[in-house]
Write an enzyme that holds these catalytic residues in place. Structure first.
Site, short mmCIF file in Angstrom:
data_model
loop_
_atom_site.label_atom_id
_atom_site.label_comp_id
_atom_site.label_asym_id
_atom_site.label_seq_id
_atom_site.Cartn_x
_atom_site.Cartn_y
_atom_site.Cartn_z
N GLY A 34 131.42 78.05 7.57
CA GLY A 34 130.74 78.62 7.08
C GLY A 34 129.71 79.18 8.18
N THR A 36 125.98 78.29 8.38
CA THR A 36 125.03 77.35 8.60
C THR A 36 126.03 76.36 8.80
OG1 THR A 36 123.72 78.15 6.40
CG2 THR A 36 123.09 76.26 7.38
N GLY A 105 133.74 81.36 -0.65
CA GLY A 105 133.35 82.90 -0.19
C GLY A 105 133.72 82.94 1.13
N GLU A 112 138.64 72.56 2.11
CA GLU A 112 137.37 72.23 1.53
C GLU A 112 136.39 70.92 0.74
OE1 GLU A 112 134.05 75.71 3.36
OE2 GLU A 112 134.26 75.38 0.78
N LYS A 130 120.05 80.23 -2.30
CA LYS A 130 122.14 79.78 -3.23
C LYS A 130 121.53 78.71 -4.11
CE LYS A 130 124.25 81.62 0.21
NZ LYS A 130 124.80 81.27 1.44
#
Length: 236
Positions: A34, A36, A105, A112, A130
């Site tokens: 992702g 971040t 997402g 993960e 979030k």
């Protein structure tokens, strides 16, 4: 790389940095997926190159994480080669007050979950939007399904009170295909009252590989927010 002047990008960078700063030498690190987390991988690579820390080995959770780790000079290994993971850094799509998450997402939630669950410390990096009171309030629940089972699984998910939809590609004709070659069903639940129960129930449907509920896995939540145009990071 986005413009440095964009406060949201700067905030994401700062949260990523804060997580990467917690990695110590001689660690096996789970590398999440992702936007971040990408900054965390970049900063971890920089710390390694500058000699701030040494002997770091990464375990990527996705093709994206693998490409970034190679780009920033982080040596990689696999779960076959290690017996533990010291620390994992990953993002989330929703975080509730009990530190339970919805992830997926980016359709990487199965890998993960394997990596993040094995980590002795799992750090979640998110921006403030979030945070939710209840999981499922803003984000659909992703479920990874083997292709042959897609119709019966969608019927089972509807019986559980969800509204299932097959995730379609944006710049690709047809459905999204995961790194494992499976499909993703996004499910809208009006509310998820018992995430632990729902996680187990969905994973027990034949043909489901894994779903995006991460219950009791996260240890530390680092939250980035913008206050007066400045990035602020706090821990939950």
């Amino acid at each position: 790389m986005a413009e440095r002047s964009d406060p949201v990008q700067i905030m994401k960078q700062e949260v990523g940095k804060a997580a990467a700063a917690r990695v110590k030498s001689n660690s096996i690190v789970g590398l999440g997926t992702g936007s971040t987390t990408a900054y965390a991988i970049e900063y971890l690579g920089k710390r390694l190159q500058q000699g701030e820390i040494k002997n770091i080995v990464g375990i990527p959770t996705s093709f994206q994480a693998e490409v970034l780790a190679k780009k920033y000079g982080i040596p990689l290994t696999s779960l076959d080669a290690v017996d533990k993971i010291d620390i994992a850094i990953d993002g989330a799509d929703e975080v509730d007050p009990q530190k339970n998450l919805i992830k997926g997402g980016g359709a990487a939630h199965t890998r993960e979950k394997v990596v993040d669950s094995l980590a002795e410390e799992f750090i979640v990096v998110v921006d403030g939007n979030k945070l939710v009171d209840k999981l499922g309030s803003t984000f659909l629940l992703p479920v990874e399904v083997i292709p042959m089972a897609i119709a019966p699984v969608m019927r089972s998910l509807a019986k559980l009170g969800g509204k299932p939809e097959l995730r379609m590609g944006i710049k690709k004709a047809g459905p999204v295909v995961t790194d494992q070659g499976n499909l993703v069903v996004d499910v809208k639940f009006e509310q998820i009252d018992n995430p632990a129960e729902l996680e187990k129930t969905i994973n027990n449907i034949p043909g489901v590989l894994e779903n995006g509920l991460f219950v009791g896995v996260a240890d530390v939540i680092l939250i980035g927010e913008i206050k007066d145009d400045q990035p602020v990071i706090r821990e939950m």
